[in-house]
Design an enzyme around this catalytic site. Structure first.
Site, PDB file in Angstrom:
ATOM      1  N   ASP A   1      16.489  31.442 -11.545  1.00 47.14           N
ATOM      2  CA  ASP A   1      16.363  32.675 -12.317  1.00 47.14           C
ATOM      3  C   ASP A   1      17.632  33.463 -12.029  1.00 47.14           C
ATOM      4  O   ASP A   1      17.739  34.124 -11.002  1.00 47.14           O
ATOM      5  CB  ASP A   1      15.122  33.456 -11.889  1.00 47.14           C
ATOM      6  CG  ASP A   1      14.961  34.748 -12.681  1.00 47.14           C
ATOM      7  OD1 ASP A   1      15.219  34.737 -13.899  1.00 47.14           O
ATOM      8  OD2 ASP A   1      14.607  35.767 -12.073  1.00 47.14           O
TER       9      ASP A   1
ATOM     10  N   ASP B   1      11.765  37.475  -8.964  1.00 41.48           N
ATOM     11  CA  ASP B   1      12.816  36.487  -9.243  1.00 41.48           C
ATOM     12  C   ASP B   1      12.450  35.117  -8.667  1.00 41.48           C
ATOM     13  O   ASP B   1      12.769  34.085  -9.247  1.00 41.48           O
ATOM     14  CB  ASP B   1      14.150  36.938  -8.634  1.00 41.48           C
ATOM     15  CG  ASP B   1      14.493  38.366  -9.008  1.00 41.48           C
ATOM     16  OD1 ASP B   1      14.973  38.573 -10.123  1.00 41.48           O
ATOM     17  OD2 ASP B   1      14.259  39.252  -8.177  1.00 41.48           O
TER      18      ASP B   1
ATOM     19  N   GLU C   1      17.251  29.665 -16.446  1.00 43.06           N
ATOM     20  CA  GLU C   1      16.827  30.540 -17.536  1.00 43.06           C
ATOM     21  C   GLU C   1      17.985  30.761 -18.496  1.00 43.06           C
ATOM     22  O   GLU C   1      19.090  31.112 -18.086  1.00 43.06           O
ATOM     23  CB  GLU C   1      16.346  31.886 -17.000  1.00 43.06           C
ATOM     24  CG  GLU C   1      15.852  32.798 -18.114  1.00 43.06           C
ATOM     25  CD  GLU C   1      15.299  34.104 -17.596  1.00 43.06           C
ATOM     26  OE1 GLU C   1      15.902  35.150 -17.908  1.00 43.06           O
ATOM     27  OE2 GLU C   1      14.286  34.066 -16.871  1.00 43.06           O
TER      28      GLU C   1
END
EC number: 3.1.21.10
Length: 194
Positions: free
Chosen positions: A7, A141, A68
């Site tokens: 992330d 996160d 991501e």
């Protein structure tokens, strides 16, 4: 197959590592945050993110890295730092010959909860349940990184392997199949003591 989820973020970059076994059985391996201080220059912050991610890739030797996909946000500085951190993850993986997949937050939410518009808390609860964790990973996160790894393991094309189907695979699907075969060979060799 070992999957490392990222992330991306410049201050906090989530890292989650899982193993996708037979019948897509998922097991938790590791979760952490790679940090960089906002008090240092941008180049040194990116170096800190890169070094942290490179260390995780060396330590866990993933077969695939799931990152991501950065999308436009209203805060230009946030999206720029996020995109740069994602680039550091891609660079670290490419240097090690590890296939990279990009997944949008919507894809991850859909894979985890069945709802592409799920709230963060719903994703965190499902990550906890899917990986049979005793508590939710924090901060967010960290949970998001695990969700990206899970998303990659559960995506329908992820399991495509075998002679007839390989000729119809996209390049990303072919990389997935090759990584799965490599992981399987590595495990067999380890069992034989090679």
């Amino acid at each position: 197959m070992i999957i490392l989820g990222v992330d991306p973020g410049l201050t906090r970059c989530g890292v989650g590592v899982i193993e996708a076994g037979a019948h897509r059985r998922l097991s938790f391996i590791h979760v952490d945050i790679v940090r960089s201080s906002p008090d240092i220059s941008q180049d040194l912050r990116l170096l800190a993110v890169y070094n942290g991610l490179a260390e995780k890739m060396e330590r866990f030797a993933p077969d695939a890295v799931s990152i991501e996909r950065v999308f436009a946000q209203s805060n230009r500085n946030t999206v720029l730092g996020t995109a740069q951190a994602a680039g550091m993850a891609m660079l670290a993986a490419a240097q090690r010959g590890i296939p990279v997949a990009l997944h949008t937050p919507t894809e991850a939410k859909l894979a985890i909860t069945g709802n592409g518009q799920a709230e963060k808390i719903q994703v965190e609860r499902m990550v906890t349940r899917i990986l049979n964790l005793s508590k939710m990973p924090t901060p967010a996160d960290a949970a998001d990184a695990l969700a990206l790894a899970i998303c990659h393991a559960l995506r329908p094309s992820g399991a495509l392997q075998g002679g007839e189907r390989e000729q119809h695979l996209t390049p990303a699907q072919r990389q997935w199949a090759e990584a799965a075969q490599k992981s399987s060979r590595r495990r067999i060799n380890a069992d034989r003591g090679m």
